[in-house]
Structures are given as structure tokens and as C-alpha cells.
Design a protein around this motif. Sequence first.
Motif, short mmCIF file in Angstrom:
data_model
loop_
_atom_site.label_atom_id
_atom_site.label_comp_id
_atom_site.label_asym_id
_atom_site.label_seq_id
_atom_site.Cartn_x
_atom_site.Cartn_y
_atom_site.Cartn_z
N LEU B 96 15.40 -52.28 90.53
CA LEU B 96 14.22 -52.09 89.96
C LEU B 96 14.51 -51.49 88.45
O LEU B 96 15.58 -50.99 88.25
N ASN B 105 7.00 -52.98 87.31
CA ASN B 105 8.04 -53.94 87.56
C ASN B 105 7.73 -55.04 88.32
O ASN B 105 8.42 -56.18 87.93
N PRO B 139 10.55 -45.87 90.06
CA PRO B 139 11.63 -46.14 91.06
C PRO B 139 12.10 -44.78 91.42
O PRO B 139 12.28 -44.58 92.83
N GLN B 147 11.22 -48.62 97.45
CA GLN B 147 11.63 -49.62 96.40
C GLN B 147 12.14 -50.97 96.68
O GLN B 147 11.76 -51.78 95.82
N ALA B 151 10.57 -54.48 95.27
CA ALA B 151 11.53 -55.42 94.71
C ALA B 151 11.04 -56.75 95.62
O ALA B 151 11.06 -57.77 94.83
N ARG B 154 8.06 -58.03 93.63
CA ARG B 154 8.54 -58.67 92.38
C ARG B 154 9.10 -59.99 92.54
O ARG B 154 8.65 -60.94 91.84
#
Lengths: 833, 220
Positions: B96, B105, B139, B147, B151, B154
Amino acid sequence: MSLALRLAAREMRGGIGGFRVLILCLALGVAAIAAVGTLRAAINAGLADQGAVILGGDAELSFTYRRADRAETDWIATHSRASSEVIGFRSLAVAGQDQALTEVKAVDGNWPLLGQVELSQGTLAEAFAVQDGLPGAIMEPLLADRLGLKPGDRFKMGTQAFRLSALMLSQPDSATSGIGFAPKTVVRTEALAESGLLAPGSMYESHYRLLTGAELGGLRHQAENAFGPKGMEWADRRHAARGVEAFVNRLGSFLILVGLAGLAVGGVGVASAVRAWMEARVATMATLKVLGAAGRLVAGVYLVQVAAVVVLGTALGLGLGAGGMALAMPLIAGALPFPVETGLFPGALAEAAFYGLLTGFLFALWPLAQALRQGAAAIYRGARRVWPATPWLVLQALLLAALIGGAAWFSGNWRLTLGTLGGVGAVLLVLWGAGFGLARAARRLARSPLVNGRPGLRLALAAIGGPRSEAMAVVLSLGLGLSVLAVVGQIDANFRLAIQRDLPGKAPSFFFIDLQPDQLQPFLHRMSGDPAVHKVESAAMLRGTLMTINGEDARKVAGNHWVVTGDRGISLADTLPPGTEITAGQWWPQGYDGPGQVSFAAQEAKEIGLKLGDKLGLNILGRDIEVTVTSFRKVDFTNAGMGFVMIVDQNALKGAPYTAIATVYADPAAEAGLLREAARTWPNITAISVKEAIAKVVEALTAIATATVAAAGAVLVVGLVVLVGAVSAGVPARVREASVLKVLGATRGAILASFALRAGLMGAAAGLVAVAAGAVGGWAVLTQVMELPFVFEPVSAALIVAGGVVVTLVAGLVFAAVPISARPAGVLRTLEG
Amino acid sequence: MDILTLKGVGLTLQGNAGPVEILRGIDLNVKAGESLALIGPSGSGKSSLLMLMAGLERASTGTVSALGQDLGAMDEDGLARFRRGRMGVVFQSFHLIPTMTALENVAVPLEIAGEARAAERAAEELAAVGLVARTGHYPAQMSGGEQQRVALARASAGRPKLLLADEPTGNLDQANGAAIMDLLFGLRDRHGATLVMVTHAAELAARCDRVVRMADGRLA
């Protein structure tokens, strides 16, 4: 060797690579201070060593508008083994159609008592000899060039013709005069007998140089007691060039304090470097603690290492400063009009070392103490920012107090030190606030809908506002140097603006001095009859010193106010001069012949605390008179027109040999013609071009501004090192960021644009803060110190902001090459570790 | 229809001691909608193969085609543009951007792709992985599991046709790892994406449609 030392030595075996920025920051700051201090010491040593030569004797007695009287010349003869009389005044040198202002030095056969005059040809005796009925004269090459003269040619001063016998390449006693308004001409005094230039009331000074073996303190005391009340001024070889010395010391102190500002910026780099270095040692520190090392031992291990690099950086700076000056000294010495002694000056180096060590420790100890306060477990969990323990805080406070106290002691001027350091502290505080504010604003903006669809901008803002942002380091490192430049820029621009825009409209074209009373009416008639002349003003004038106020020493009553620190122009008048505004009291009646009265400038009277009815003791041409303050007047000294602090009633100075001064306001195109005609008709009077005089002042101010800009440049260079350190420390993070962005679909151009945007934004912020500081600083100096109006000057401000943007952009983009070209797979694989 | 085609792919990287042959003669086809696990011992070339599929590494020999495009024919920027909205990549170490919040992010790939509603879509994706309350966190303020969920959000935000995951649970404990895998498969099912995953965990591999074993840079 103690355990702490042993452990520190083992840790340092790995080298001091992490401290490059720290060492460079300290070294550059210390080098700048050492260089300025060395130059100051070299000039002072030169002045002290050559004091007698540059004064022209062991001691000097000076008189204004008169030569020594019988008692004084007897005293000089009794107390010296040799003496020489030098008379100084200004005149116009005329050669055909050309004429130029010159500072004339009329000397006797003993000149120079000490040192040598360097001539383009022949001996001094030959140079002054009378040939074909023309006495000889020597002049500085600049003046000869201006008049198109070469040795053998003739020229006139007043009604006397001279033969230019040689060019004067150097003279030993040139440093004792202040800013010279014109190049010099030297003649024998007896050659001026028929020139009309030294008529009664003419503006001249006489100097009597003595060679003596007597103790100078006692001699001075004796002379001042005997002749001080008659206006005698004393100087001796111990402080031969008092003006130069005071100027060099004051400018030197100021530049050293600016250098100290550079060290403060370097301190930001020192703190960052120590913080980063300590973070890399978190695990070692934690392990030492786990293994049973007490806090003192751990502190010792790291304190030893930090001390070693602070000492190394300082020593490097001393070497750089002293070595650099040793190389540059021959060039500098050649450019200065006074002697400079080359060599090592331990005092100057000790001062620089003091500043370097104290600043280094002041900034290094904070992050060190923060790291040491973390417990072992906390270190393993990840360091948090905590306050240092109380003993460390006390130590920091003591270091700060020692730094300020030491700076004041070294500069010898508490006000200047506290003013400069206070200003630097305030700017650093404002910059810290600006860095903090910038990060907060960027963070908010990054989340705002305004940047939706602009990923480059969001990335830039997020980087500025996010954790481990470089914003603070960039704004702090660049901001201070840019702020100093901005202040200088605003003052310089405002000053030039005042001169170029305001003065030509209001200021006269010429001052005519030494008009004899019988020449005044024809002169005024001629000038006012000329259609190119708009205005002519004239006043009777002589010079005198304000000695007492209500019977007390004026210097004790008024301190160092300029009105009492030397002789001033005093006018005499019967009727109220046209355009004069009385603010309090009453002007004396026409034809008044009672006890002496004086009308005083209202503002200056207020500053030295005068009130109506006060009795002033004046010394005019060696004669004491007492006058009563009966009115105050409004006087504007800013337009270069006629302005007298004191106007005395005509009767009070009855019989005193006065001359008149006139100001002529004319069309620029007609100025040369007027000057030629005046010189032809009244050869004894001297015209001073206001434009040329102002150009000389601007030249001197430009030199000061250049020196300040050079010092600010040193601050900027240190700031650049800090900036480069901060940006280079961020490279690994940017490599990672660029790699992730590539994975997410960002092109190299987009990533580069985002990096450039963030650098530009931070640079612009530093520049904007500097411009604000420049405006405030410029306003303060101009309105509070110089009493001039302040106008914000946008061009230098825009240049400062642009400079901030360009510098950060260049630094940012240079260090962007690695992240942009990094292959994401390789980077991410390494990080997956 | 094949979404990924690798023909005679080899990868040689320059090491300190000379060239190192990481992959050799790989031929592999991955069908659209399929889930494929790449397993094998450390150093067998799994992650490198995944990097080739993502266009983050360039094959030394052979060709890699994704979604009908030859990745070898594109330059670095062309590959970056190609990934937009087509590929999502999840790493073991999350990667991240530390200076951005969770929401930012997730929004970044959408913004890069020119998505007008990037922030709203990012919020939806974070909600889908159960992180509504953490949108404003950085993060460093989140756990490893959180986290990795960011991810994942994302990677899937652009509705990619191809999801590539490199040991997505490698840095997580068992419970967090299982939760992440549920989310990963859930996202893949929801968007109908193809999933290629590198893993050491046999039970995770078993959840995929096909398992490919690697050893010494070759498909075993």
C-alpha cells in the motif's frame, strides 16, 4: 577505554556514511562564519598594524572651517618631533569644457609623514614644483580620465591654474576618510593662496598629523582639555580608521549572525540525520537494553558517536573557512582600500568553532534523547515520538542559553544579537508553522472532491500531507535562506524605488557651496532668470557642534543621537524662510538683536527631548555661543533639499564668516550648461551633483546588500544540503511508490509529473513564506529604522517564489530518476524479501 | 477462451555472480474464469512467472499474451496502461502507499484509469472487504490483515478480468489468512475474474480449479 567508548568505536567501524549530510551542514555553516570572522580579524589587524600610516601620523588634531590658531600650532610643535598640515575640501576641477567634482587635499612639505605616495612618474617634490609659473598637482587616475587629462596638461581649481604633473596611484593615508564623494587631487597649500577656495567661511577641514613618542592617552587628554571646547577632534593610531573599523565590525557581526542563521538551518539537517541514524540503530539499542545495558551506558555509546561527528564537521568547517580565506585573501586585499593582514586568526576560528559545536549538539541531542527514552520493548514495537527526559531538556536549554550569550558576547551588541537571533527564531517558528500547515492543508485537499479524477495531484498532495512527509524539511531548509534574500530584496528594491522614483521629482539638481556673501545675489539673479531653472533656494550656512543642553554635556543628554555626534550645518536667518512650517513656539521678529535664539527641527527635538526655552551651547568656528530654543520647525530630510536642524537668529552670529549654500532645481538637459556657466563665472564655488552623490550612496548600499546576499547565499547553500539530504532520504520510499503505481497502471510520465508537482508545491510554499517574511522584515526595517514608506515589491517576491520552486523541482527531479527507472518487479521482489 | 497464453517463456536475470536462469521453457494457457494455483518450493520461479503474467517482468525468450495482447510488444508505459481495469495484483507484503489513507489507496487505480466516481467506488470496495470504519486510516495505523484487505479492495476496484495474487496470505496468521482467501475468492466470483495465485499452502491451492506445480524454473 570505557565500555561506552569501546562499544561506540565498534559501531563506528562501519563508517560514518549516515552522517554525510550532518557533517556537510555543520562544515558549511562553520566555514561561512570562520571566513567572515577571519576577514574581519584580518582587516582589524591590518588597521591596527598600519594605524599610524593610514592616519598619516601617530596622532591627528582636526578642525572644521578653520586652521589651527597660534596656541594650537604651538602645542603641536611642543608635543611632536614632526608634524604636517593637511586641508581637505571639495572643489570643481575644470579642464577646457570638462569639469568634475574632486576632493582636494592641500598639503605642506612634510606630507606624508609616514608611508609612500605612489606616482605614475617622478618624485613628490618634482610633482609639486612650480614650472612655467604653474604649481604642480597630482590626481587619481579616475579623475584624470574623467577630465581627459594626462601628465603635463593644465587644469583649474577656483581661479588657480595647475599643471597635472603625475597620476597618484596610491596614497598611504586614504582609509581614514569615509565614503569619498569624488576622486582626489593633491596640491601644496601655498599654491591655493590665490585660488579663492580657502576664503573665510569656506567649507574645509584642517588636519594636523603628529609624530610623537609620547603616551597617546595622556596626550589626547591634554589636547581635548585645551582645545576640545574650541571644536578640536582627536584621532590617533590606536584606532586610526575609526569609521572603517566600526563599519567592518558592525557588518562583520551582522554577517556572522546571518551565518549563524545558516547554522540553524544546518541544525535542521543535523537533527534529521541523527533521527534517521538513531532509527537505523533501534534494534541495536533495544538489544543492548535487553542484554542488560543501563540507560547511561546506551546514552554514552551514542553520545560519543554523535560528539565525534559534530567535532569532525566543525573541524572540517574551520579548515574550509580558514583555508578558503587564505586562498581568497590576496584577491580581497587587492580590492579593499585599507591594509589587510593575512594569517591565521585563532579568535575568529574559536568563535566559529563555538557556534558549530553548540549548534551541532543543540540539534543532535534532541532526537538522541528521544530515542534513548524509549524502552526496549517500545523500540521493538516501533519508535514513537516522545519528549526527551528532563535532564536532557535542561541540557538543551543550557546549550541554547550559552549559544545566545556567546553570540552576544562575540558580537558585543546585545540588541543586534537578540534582534537577529530573535528574527531567525521567529522565522523558523513561522516556517515550522507553515510546514505543518502545508501538510495539514495538503492532507485535507487530498481527500477533497476537488482533486477527484486528478490522481497525479492527489498523489502529490497525499505525499505532502502523509506520514514521513518531506514538507517540513523542505520548508525549513529552504525557507530561512529565501527569507533573508526576500528581506534584502524588499529593502533594496524599496530603497532604489525611493531614490529613482521619488527623489528626481523632488530633489535638486545641484548643491552649490562656498558662495561668498557678495556672490549670493548675482548667483540667485542668474539662476532664477534661467527658464530651465524651476526653483532656487539659498541659505546662509556655517558648521558648528551642539555642545551643551541646559548646561549639561549634549552627548549625555541626547545619547548617540546623530544631531550631537559631530558638527552639523547651522543656518542663520532674520526672517522666516519661505515654506517653513512652525509647529510650536514663535519665530523671532525681523531685525531682532536680543539674546541668541534658535529654531530647532521638530522631529529631532522630540527625539532628544528638547522643549521650548531650553538653552543650547553651540561651538561655531571655535567660538562658544548660547541660544534659547524658541520655536520648532517641520523639516523633511528625505528629499535631499535644504534642511537644517538648527537655524539661529542672524544677530547671534554677527561677524562670523559664513558662506551661502544654494540648491538649484533645473531641467536635466540644462544641468551641464548651468554647471559650466557657474564654474566660469564664480570659480571659487563648488557644485555637487545630487545625482552623483546619490549614486555614490547607492554604490555603498549595493556593496552592503551584496555582502548580505552572499551571507544569505551561504544560508541557502546549507539549506540546499539539508534539502538534498531530505530528498535523497526519501528515494527508497519513492522507488517503492513508483513501482506500486506502475502496477496500478500509472505511466512514467504521470509518476514524474506527480513527483514534480509535489516538489513544486513544497518549493512554492517555502517561497511564499519567505516572501511574507521578507515583506514583514522589509516593512520593519524601512518604516521603523529608516523611516521610509514601504511598498511591497512584487518582482523580487516572484523571483523568490520561482527560486524556491526551481530549487525543489531540480532536487526532486534529480532524485526522481532512480524511482522512475526502477523496474517494479525487481523492487517489489526485494521488498517481499 | 484463453485469457493468458505463455509460449516457450524463459527468464534470465543478471545476478551478482553472472546471469541466473529463473524460468525456462514455460508453456501455459489459462482459461477465462478459471482459478489457477502456482505451487512449488522457494526459488522455483512462481513469483517470477506471476510477474511475467502481470507485465512487470519482461520474458527473455518466448511470448506472454494476456487478454489477446502480446505483452512483449508493449513498452513500460504501454504495459501500465494495459493493466488499467484489466489486471489486479495482490502482494504478500500488501504494497500500500504509506502516505495515503485506505480510501485513497483504493481510489488510486480508479483515478489513474479516469474513473469519475473513484472515491465512491473505492468506498464501496472497502465496504465489501469490511473496512467501512477504516477508510481514513493510513496503512501504518492498520493491522496486517486489514492492510491486505485494503490491497484486495484496490486490486478488485477496477473490476479486472485477471486477478494475480502472490502469496496473499504469506504474512498473515491462519485466521486472517483464511478470511483473506474467502474475500479473494468471493471477489473473483462476484466479478467473474480469472485468478492466478502463487501459494505455499496446499489447502489454499486446493480451492482453485487447477494447480500447477513448479520446480527449478519449469512446470513440473
